[in-house]
Design a protein around this motif. Structure first.
Motif, PDB file in Angstrom:
ATOM      1  N   PRO A   1      45.600  47.932  63.399  1.00 55.98           N
ATOM      2  CA  PRO A   1      46.192  48.966  64.261  1.00 55.98           C
ATOM      3  C   PRO A   1      47.281  49.790  63.579  1.00 55.98           C
ATOM      4  CG  PRO A   1      45.877  46.949  65.492  1.00 55.98           C
ATOM      5  CD  PRO A   1      45.557  46.617  64.062  1.00 55.98           C
ATOM      6  N   GLY A   2      47.990  49.168  62.636  1.00 52.29           N
ATOM      7  CA  GLY A   2      49.054  49.887  61.951  1.00 52.29           C
ATOM      8  C   GLY A   2      48.643  50.495  60.622  1.00 52.29           C
ATOM      9  N   ASN A   3      47.398  50.337  60.239  1.00 51.18           N
ATOM     10  CA  ASN A   3      46.942  50.853  58.950  1.00 51.18           C
ATOM     11  C   ASN A   3      45.511  51.366  59.083  1.00 51.18           C
ATOM     12  OD1 ASN A   3      46.353  51.455  56.297  1.00 51.18           O
ATOM     13  ND2 ASN A   3      46.614  49.372  55.524  1.00 51.18           N
ATOM     14  N   LEU A   4      45.391  52.673  59.261  1.00 49.37           N
ATOM     15  CA  LEU A   4      44.083  53.304  59.410  1.00 49.37           C
ATOM     16  C   LEU A   4      43.707  54.112  58.168  1.00 49.37           C
ATOM     17  CD1 LEU A   4      44.424  54.555  63.113  1.00 49.37           C
ATOM     18  CD2 LEU A   4      43.449  52.395  62.291  1.00 49.37           C
ATOM     19  N   THR A   5      44.418  53.873  57.069  1.00 51.56           N
ATOM     20  CA  THR A   5      44.200  54.695  55.873  1.00 51.56           C
ATOM     21  C   THR A   5      42.861  54.424  55.195  1.00 51.56           C
ATOM     22  OG1 THR A   5      45.353  53.086  54.467  1.00 51.56           O
ATOM     23  CG2 THR A   5      46.679  54.869  55.428  1.00 51.56           C
ATOM     24  N   ALA A   6      42.146  53.381  55.633  1.00 52.06           N
ATOM     25  CA  ALA A   6      40.838  53.089  55.040  1.00 52.06           C
ATOM     26  C   ALA A   6      39.865  54.248  55.207  1.00 52.06           C
ATOM     27  CB  ALA A   6      40.248  51.824  55.651  1.00 52.06           C
ATOM     28  N   MET A   7      40.163  55.166  56.122  1.00 59.45           N
ATOM     29  CA  MET A   7      39.280  56.322  56.314  1.00 59.45           C
ATOM     30  C   MET A   7      39.162  57.147  55.036  1.00 59.45           C
ATOM     31  SD  MET A   7      41.734  58.803  58.591  1.00 59.45           S
ATOM     32  CE  MET A   7      43.322  59.406  57.974  1.00 59.45           C
ATOM     33  N   HIS A   8      40.140  57.045  54.132  1.00 56.95           N
ATOM     34  CA  HIS A   8      40.064  57.787  52.865  1.00 56.95           C
ATOM     35  C   HIS A   8      38.933  57.270  51.976  1.00 56.95           C
ATOM     36  CE1 HIS A   8      43.599  60.202  53.550  1.00 56.95           C
ATOM     37  NE2 HIS A   8      44.325  59.126  53.816  1.00 56.95           N
ATOM     38  N   GLY A   9      38.432  56.074  52.269  1.00 61.98           N
ATOM     39  CA  GLY A   9      37.306  55.557  51.507  1.00 61.98           C
ATOM     40  C   GLY A   9      36.069  56.424  51.661  1.00 61.98           C
ATOM     41  N   ALA A  10      35.946  57.096  52.812  1.00 66.18           N
ATOM     42  CA  ALA A  10      34.774  57.945  53.054  1.00 66.18           C
ATOM     43  C   ALA A  10      34.797  59.210  52.214  1.00 66.18           C
ATOM     44  CB  ALA A  10      34.691  58.305  54.536  1.00 66.18           C
ATOM     45  N   THR A  11      35.968  59.614  51.725  1.00 64.88           N
ATOM     46  CA  THR A  11      36.092  60.844  50.941  1.00 64.88           C
ATOM     47  C   THR A  11      36.241  60.576  49.451  1.00 64.88           C
ATOM     48  OG1 THR A  11      38.506  60.912  51.171  1.00 64.88           O
ATOM     49  CG2 THR A  11      37.200  61.963  52.917  1.00 64.88           C
ATOM     50  N   GLY A  12      36.258  59.296  49.065  1.00 70.71           N
ATOM     51  CA  GLY A  12      36.414  58.947  47.659  1.00 70.71           C
ATOM     52  C   GLY A  12      37.858  58.923  47.184  1.00 70.71           C
ATOM     53  N   LYS A  13      38.799  59.239  48.085  1.00 72.64           N
ATOM     54  CA  LYS A  13      40.216  59.226  47.700  1.00 72.64           C
ATOM     55  C   LYS A  13      40.785  57.825  47.932  1.00 72.64           C
ATOM     56  CE  LYS A  13      40.769  64.145  48.658  1.00 72.64           C
ATOM     57  NZ  LYS A  13      41.453  65.195  49.455  1.00 72.64           N
ATOM     58  N   LEU A  14      40.266  56.895  47.172  1.00 77.92           N
ATOM     59  CA  LEU A  14      40.607  55.489  47.382  1.00 77.92           C
ATOM     60  C   LEU A  14      42.080  55.202  47.123  1.00 77.92           C
ATOM     61  CD1 LEU A  14      37.480  53.952  45.610  1.00 77.92           C
ATOM     62  CD2 LEU A  14      37.781  54.430  48.039  1.00 77.92           C
TER      63      LEU A  14
ATOM     64  N   TYR B   1      32.580  33.812  46.798  1.00 76.53           N
ATOM     65  CA  TYR B   1      33.147  34.223  45.504  1.00 76.53           C
ATOM     66  C   TYR B   1      33.621  35.669  45.667  1.00 76.53           C
ATOM     67  CZ  TYR B   1      33.412  34.425  40.309  1.00 76.53           C
ATOM     68  OH  TYR B   1      33.840  34.511  39.008  1.00 76.53           O
ATOM     69  N   ILE B   2      34.879  35.926  45.344  1.00 79.05           N
ATOM     70  CA  ILE B   2      35.373  37.299  45.333  1.00 79.05           C
ATOM     71  C   ILE B   2      34.890  37.938  44.034  1.00 79.05           C
ATOM     72  CG2 ILE B   2      37.385  38.820  45.328  1.00 79.05           C
ATOM     73  CD1 ILE B   2      36.932  37.470  48.009  1.00 79.05           C
ATOM     74  N   VAL B   3      33.806  38.702  44.118  1.00 79.19           N
ATOM     75  CA  VAL B   3      33.185  39.289  42.939  1.00 79.19           C
ATOM     76  C   VAL B   3      33.944  40.524  42.470  1.00 79.19           C
ATOM     77  CG1 VAL B   3      31.050  40.374  42.091  1.00 79.19           C
ATOM     78  CG2 VAL B   3      30.931  38.318  43.488  1.00 79.19           C
ATOM     79  N   GLU B   4      34.582  41.228  43.415  1.00 79.06           N
ATOM     80  CA  GLU B   4      35.406  42.384  43.055  1.00 79.06           C
ATOM     81  C   GLU B   4      36.626  42.450  43.963  1.00 79.06           C
ATOM     82  OE1 GLU B   4      33.428  46.174  43.061  1.00 79.06           O
ATOM     83  OE2 GLU B   4      31.616  45.391  42.097  1.00 79.06           O
ATOM     84  N   ASN B   5      37.772  42.717  43.359  1.00 74.65           N
ATOM     85  CA  ASN B   5      38.990  43.041  44.101  1.00 74.65           C
ATOM     86  C   ASN B   5      39.922  43.771  43.152  1.00 74.65           C
ATOM     87  OD1 ASN B   5      42.059  41.570  44.794  1.00 74.65           O
ATOM     88  ND2 ASN B   5      41.058  42.866  46.301  1.00 74.65           N
ATOM     89  N   GLY B   6      40.509  44.845  43.610  1.00 72.50           N
ATOM     90  CA  GLY B   6      41.438  45.589  42.766  1.00 72.50           C
ATOM     91  C   GLY B   6      42.076  46.725  43.549  1.00 72.50           C
ATOM     92  N   MET B   7      42.944  47.469  42.874  1.00 75.76           N
ATOM     93  CA  MET B   7      43.659  48.566  43.523  1.00 75.76           C
ATOM     94  C   MET B   7      43.580  49.830  42.680  1.00 75.76           C
ATOM     95  SD  MET B   7      47.686  48.870  44.652  1.00 75.76           S
ATOM     96  CE  MET B   7      48.309  49.215  42.995  1.00 75.76           C
ATOM     97  N   PRO B   8      43.093  50.931  43.248  1.00 81.27           N
ATOM     98  CA  PRO B   8      43.088  52.183  42.498  1.00 81.27           C
ATOM     99  C   PRO B   8      44.426  52.897  42.605  1.00 81.27           C
ATOM    100  CG  PRO B   8      42.069  52.536  44.620  1.00 81.27           C
ATOM    101  CD  PRO B   8      42.456  51.080  44.568  1.00 81.27           C
ATOM    102  N   THR B   9      44.824  53.516  41.516  1.00 77.31           N
ATOM    103  CA  THR B   9      45.980  54.407  41.556  1.00 77.31           C
ATOM    104  C   THR B   9      45.495  55.826  41.280  1.00 77.31           C
ATOM    105  OG1 THR B   9      46.443  54.009  39.208  1.00 77.31           O
ATOM    106  CG2 THR B   9      47.591  52.620  40.815  1.00 77.31           C
ATOM    107  N   ASP B  10      46.310  56.792  41.645  1.00 78.76           N
ATOM    108  CA  ASP B  10      45.937  58.191  41.507  1.00 78.76           C
ATOM    109  C   ASP B  10      46.160  58.644  40.072  1.00 78.76           C
ATOM    110  OD1 ASP B  10      45.372  60.849  41.764  1.00 78.76           O
ATOM    111  OD2 ASP B  10      46.917  61.283  43.250  1.00 78.76           O
TER     112      ASP B  10
END
Length: 360
Positions: A218-231, A258-267
């Motif tokens: 509820p406090g974090n809806l920023t995942a919508m940027h995944g649809a535009t590629g702006k991860l 098994y966590i096959v992928e996990n990471g954080m993109p930066t701009d």
């Protein structure tokens, strides 16, 4: 034994891309981070971290550039060097790329062609602890095919058929092998988008591979940027990895995870405006993964995506690498360590401090 690893993919990192479904429409690819020629260095970097698993893709489009002819020389040396460095290969058979000459999943003979290649790869590299991923994120794979106008209504059933065939081939070659098809954890709609594929192949899985990047609260809806590629605009939700693990543990109680992928993109490699670092992200996600383990969730391992920055399916702007590489401005393609390199090495060697609490 818990397995720590790093991950990458052929088309995204190798460069000098052969003719494939992707090379026919993507622009600006250049030579990516040139893993094709720099793999000895990258394998050494991974080994220096202390990881036990090195995930790679044996790219079908590279090994069979024309029908009926295979060339494994490059991958023979990659796999040999991974093993010589004390790591287990995790081999992906299909990371969304296939030779253009096949015609793709609309071709009624695609399963036969795909399995003919898989058979050669499996017989060549099975054993010695090799872990297998048949299809990378199949639902996302299908979405890509839809966007490019190459999707066939038969694609889901053909992927299932190909996975089952590969599973049988792998276990004929190595009865002890671990085989999966990693699923992308997509918040809110997750149960809908992977319904079907995982359920159809459940008896042909040795573990559930999970790719976790973000969640919705509820406090974090920023995942919508995944649809535009702006991860890089998504605010990380570390506790989501705990929720993802609990979700799949409930759905598939007989299978380890098994966590096959996990990471954080930066701009484009710049620090996040909120000051949250790659080290913070790594520690926080490991904390919540271990919380799930402490509650009885069987987790086999964790791979960081990715060892180096790479080509994110149309852009070099999202930077995921433990080692950053500026493809567009650095002709030498220097691998620059981020703060998370030393952090990951410390976690692998000593774990998190007993009093560690997540930064977010």
């Amino acid at each position: 034994m818990f397995l720590w690893g790093v991950a990458g993919a052929g088309y995204q990192s190798e460069g000098a891309a052969p003719d494939s479904n992707w090379s026919r429409f993507v622009t600006g690819y250049q030579n990516s981070v040139d893993f094709l020629h720099r793999y000895p260095q990258d394998i050494e970097l991974a080994a220096h971290l202390g990881v036990e698993v090195f995930r790679l893709c044996v790219e079908w489009a590279r090994v069979q550039q024309v029908p009926g002819e295979w060339d494994f020389e490059f991958y023979d040396d990659v796999v040999a060097k991974v093993r010589a460095a004390g790591m287990r290969p995790m081999i992906t058979l299909d990371h969304w790329v296939y030779p253009a000459w096949t015609g793709g999943w609309r071709n009624p003979k695609m399963v036969e062609l795909w399995l003919a290649n898989a058979d050669r790869v499996i017989k060549r590299y099975a054993g010695n602890g090799t872990i297998w991923i048949t299809f990378n994120e199949p639902t996302v794979y299908m979405a890509h095919e839809m966007r490019q106008g190459r999707f066939s209504p038969m694609m889901p059933s053909r992927l299932v058929q190909a996975h089952k065939g590969a599973y049988r081939l792998i276990h004929e070659a190595d009865p002890q092998a671990l085989v999966s098809s990693n699923v992308a954890y997509i918040p809110v709609v997750n149960r809908l988008v992977d319904f079907g594929f995982l359920d159809w192949i459940e008896r042909y899985l040795d573990f559930v591979g999970i790719d976790y990047y973000y969640d919705v609260t509820p406090g974090n809806l920023t995942a919508m940027h995944g649809a535009t590629g702006k991860l890089y605009k998504i605010d990380p939700e570390p506790k989501g990895i705990y929720r993802a693990l609990k979700h799949y543990a409930r759905r598939f109680p007989r299978l380890p995870l098994y966590i096959v992928e996990n990471g954080m993109p930066t701009d484009n490699g710049q620090p996040r405006p909120d000051g949250y670092t790659r080290s913070d992200h790594l520690r926080d996600h490991v904390f919540w993964m271990q919380q799930a383990q402490s509650e009885g969730v069987h987790v086999l391992g964790y791979n960081y995506w990715s060892l180096t920055d790479n080509f994110e399916w149309g852009s070099y702007r999202p930077r995921f690498g433990l080692y950053t590489v500026d493809v567009q401005t650095d002709p030498v393609l220097v691998r620059q360590p981020t703060d998370a390199v030393e952090t990951y090495r410390e976690i692998i060697m000593s774990g998190l401090p007993d009093d560690y609490r997540p930064k977010r």
